[in-house]
Design a protein around this motif. Structure first.
Motif, PDB file in Angstrom:
ATOM      1  N   PRO A   9       0.861  -1.193   0.349  1.00 52.52           N
ATOM      2  CA  PRO A   9       0.046  -0.382  -0.085  1.00 52.52           C
ATOM      3  C   PRO A   9       0.625   1.254   0.205  1.00 52.52           C
ATOM      4  O   PRO A   9       0.305   2.132  -0.186  1.00 52.52           O
ATOM      5  N   ASP A  10       2.069   0.973   0.459  1.00 51.22           N
ATOM      6  CA  ASP A  10       2.989   2.598   0.543  1.00 51.22           C
ATOM      7  C   ASP A  10       3.599   2.424  -0.804  1.00 51.22           C
ATOM      8  O   ASP A  10       4.301   1.802  -1.665  1.00 51.22           O
ATOM      9  N   PRO A  11       3.199   3.797  -1.718  1.00 53.87           N
ATOM     10  CA  PRO A  11       3.371   3.843  -2.500  1.00 53.87           C
ATOM     11  C   PRO A  11       4.693   3.874  -3.303  1.00 53.87           C
ATOM     12  O   PRO A  11       5.968   3.538  -4.234  1.00 53.87           O
ATOM     13  N   LEU A  12       6.008   4.317  -2.562  1.00 55.77           N
ATOM     14  CA  LEU A  12       7.560   4.492  -2.322  1.00 55.77           C
ATOM     15  C   LEU A  12       7.962   2.853  -2.866  1.00 55.77           C
ATOM     16  O   LEU A  12       8.896   2.700  -2.447  1.00 55.77           O
ATOM     17  N   ALA A 312       9.298  12.457   2.279  1.00 56.76           N
ATOM     18  CA  ALA A 312       8.558  10.776   2.771  1.00 56.76           C
ATOM     19  C   ALA A 312       7.108  11.074   1.859  1.00 56.76           C
ATOM     20  O   ALA A 312       6.979  10.828   1.081  1.00 56.76           O
ATOM     21  N   ASP A 313       6.415  12.555   2.820  1.00 58.10           N
ATOM     22  CA  ASP A 313       5.144  12.431   2.306  1.00 58.10           C
ATOM     23  C   ASP A 313       4.740  13.070   0.790  1.00 58.10           C
ATOM     24  O   ASP A 313       4.430  12.880   0.194  1.00 58.10           O
ATOM     25  N   ARG A 314       5.920  14.101   0.642  1.00 56.67           N
ATOM     26  CA  ARG A 314       5.886  14.294  -0.208  1.00 56.67           C
ATOM     27  C   ARG A 314       6.114  13.812  -2.544  1.00 56.67           C
ATOM     28  O   ARG A 314       5.361  13.621  -2.553  1.00 56.67           O
ATOM     29  N   ILE A 319       4.063  10.652  -6.517  1.00 57.93           N
ATOM     30  CA  ILE A 319       4.132   9.172  -6.738  1.00 57.93           C
ATOM     31  C   ILE A 319       2.381   8.753  -7.210  1.00 57.93           C
ATOM     32  O   ILE A 319       2.025   8.714  -7.999  1.00 57.93           O
ATOM     33  N   ALA A 320       2.322   9.116  -5.799  1.00 55.79           N
ATOM     34  CA  ALA A 320       0.512   8.879  -6.251  1.00 55.79           C
ATOM     35  C   ALA A 320      -0.489   8.902  -7.174  1.00 55.79           C
ATOM     36  O   ALA A 320      -1.344   8.951  -7.454  1.00 55.79           O
TER      37      ALA A 320
END
Ligand SMILES: Cc1cc2nc3c(=O)[nH]c(=O)nc-3n(C[C@H](O)[C@H](O)[C@H](O)COP(=O)(O)O)c2cc1C
Length: 374
Positions: A9-12, A312-314, A319-320
């Motif tokens: 679920p984490d785009p990274l 990380a948030d940006r 990416i999302a």
């Protein structure tokens, strides 16, 4: 723990295919000159192998900028990829990265006018024109010590020399694969040779490499095609920095050239386009990425890597939203060898020390600690 499942679920942490390169996550190491190769031979050292292997959890490592010829050099202690000794030195690095489970591409560099006569005795630096800029500084060795100095006055490169330089890009790419790299990234950013052609305030040529936008991007396209001829497009990326404001670059309208480059790269099925907001590195200033993306107008239909003062948030948000396929981290990765894990798990970060960015030994290079579990 870093979880690398495709369904993460984490785009990274989602895997990404870039041409023939398969990245297990989207946290990339941005290219970072660290000036720790031998000088003037430009041979990578075992310490460099340790540094890159420490960062093997990156989805993709982009190496520090690597000179394609002696004339390409603008900074002492930077590595090259044009002699057998350099290829052998890089082989130790790529083997170490692969043994640690990573992937690494070689950033191919020609500094153009951001250079100094002493780095390539017998020739002045070359550029699109003979225009010099007070903003351009080279890094040379004086009595064994590194010193920033004003760049030497450049001369306008001839059309014949452009052809041979284009060949050198291709040769360097072939050498990179021989050295065990997974591909190359052509450095078209940060005011170095290719951007000195793209930008009209530097390029005053009247031949096929100056004037309208098609002519100003010709050198970049020729360099890319020379590399593709040798190694195919699937292992080739290109880095651009459309709003780069230093090294005498002042393009009043960077959109047409950079959009043309993006569509040409898409047509060639390049592995990726890397768009850098390098201005952030001077001051950690506010990101210009929204303005850069507005300039690019979604012109790239190939995997896009974005870079510049990301957290990380940006990174997740871009990416999302589809603005980026992956994010390259420079200073954060420099100081955190296990950055993907730290971002994924929300762990705190080591702070980078600018005093040890360029040159020196293991201090501030291979001694940044990994996260220690209880
Ligand atoms: C020490 C240092 C060396 C750099 N060397 C390169 C380089 O070799 N090639 C390049 O394209 N950009 C280079 N850059 C720019 C970075 O790749 C990146 O664009 C910049 O640091 C902004 O990203 P960040 O905020 O994640 O650090 C360098 C930046 C730093 C701080």
């Amino acid at each position: 723990m870093v979880c690398m499942e495709p369904t993460s679920p984490d785009p990274l942490l989602r895997p990404l295919k870039l041409g023939e390169i398969s990245a297990p996550n989207r946290v990339f190491l941005a290219p970072l000159t660290r000036s720790r190769a031998t000088d003037p031979a430009g041979v990578p050292t075992p310490l460099m192998a340790k540094y890159y292997a420490q960062r093997a959890s990156a989805g993709l490592i982009v190496s520090e900028a690597t000179n394609i010829s002696e004339l390409a050099r603008g900074y002492a202690w930077t590595p090259g990829i044009y002699t057998p000794e350099q290829i052998a030195g890089w082989r130790v690095v790529t083997d170490a990265v692969h043994a640690a489970g990573g992937r690494i591409v070689c950033q191919l560099w020609h500094t153009g006018r951001v250079s100094h006569d002493s780095l390539h005795p017998g020739s002045a630096p070359v550029s699109s024109s003979a225009a010099r800029s007070d903003q351009c500084q080279a890094f040379i060795k004086v009595d064994g010590q590194g010193q920033r100095v004003a760049a030497s006055p450049p001369r306008a490169i001839t059309a014949e020399e452009i052809s041979s330089t284009v060949e050198q890009y291709g040769m360097a790419a072939e050498n990179a694969l021989e050295a065990g790299f997974d591909g190359v990234e052509i450095h078209g950013a940060n005011g170095y040779l290719l951007q000195q052609f793209i930008t009209p305030n530097v390029n005053d040529r009247t031949d096929a490499y100056g004037g309208d936008v098609n002519n100003r991007v010709r050198f970049t396209l020729n360099a890319v095609d020379s590399v593709i001829d040798r190694i195919g497009p699937g292992r080739v990326g290109l880095r651009i920095s459309p709003l780069f404001p230093f090294n005498g670059i002042a393009d009043p309208d960077p959109g047409p050239a950079h959009r043309l480059i993006a569509t040409e790269m898409s047509d060639r099925n390049l592995a990726y386009l890397h768009i850098a907001d390098t201005a952030t590195m001077a001051s950690n200033s506010t990101s210009l990425m929204p303005e850069i993306l507005a300039v690019m107008q979604n012109s790239a239909s190939l995997p896009v890597v974005l870079n510049g003062a990301y957290d990380a948030d940006r990174a997740r948000a871009d990416i999302a939203s589809g603005a980026a396929d992956a994010i390259a981290f420079g200073r954060a990765f420099l100081a955190n060898p296990d950055l993907p894990r730290r971002l994924a798990d929300g762990l705190s970060l080591n702070k980078p020390d600018p005093r040890t960015f360029y040159g020196g030994d293991d201090l501030g290079y291979t001694d940044y600690p990994f996260w220690q579990d209880e």
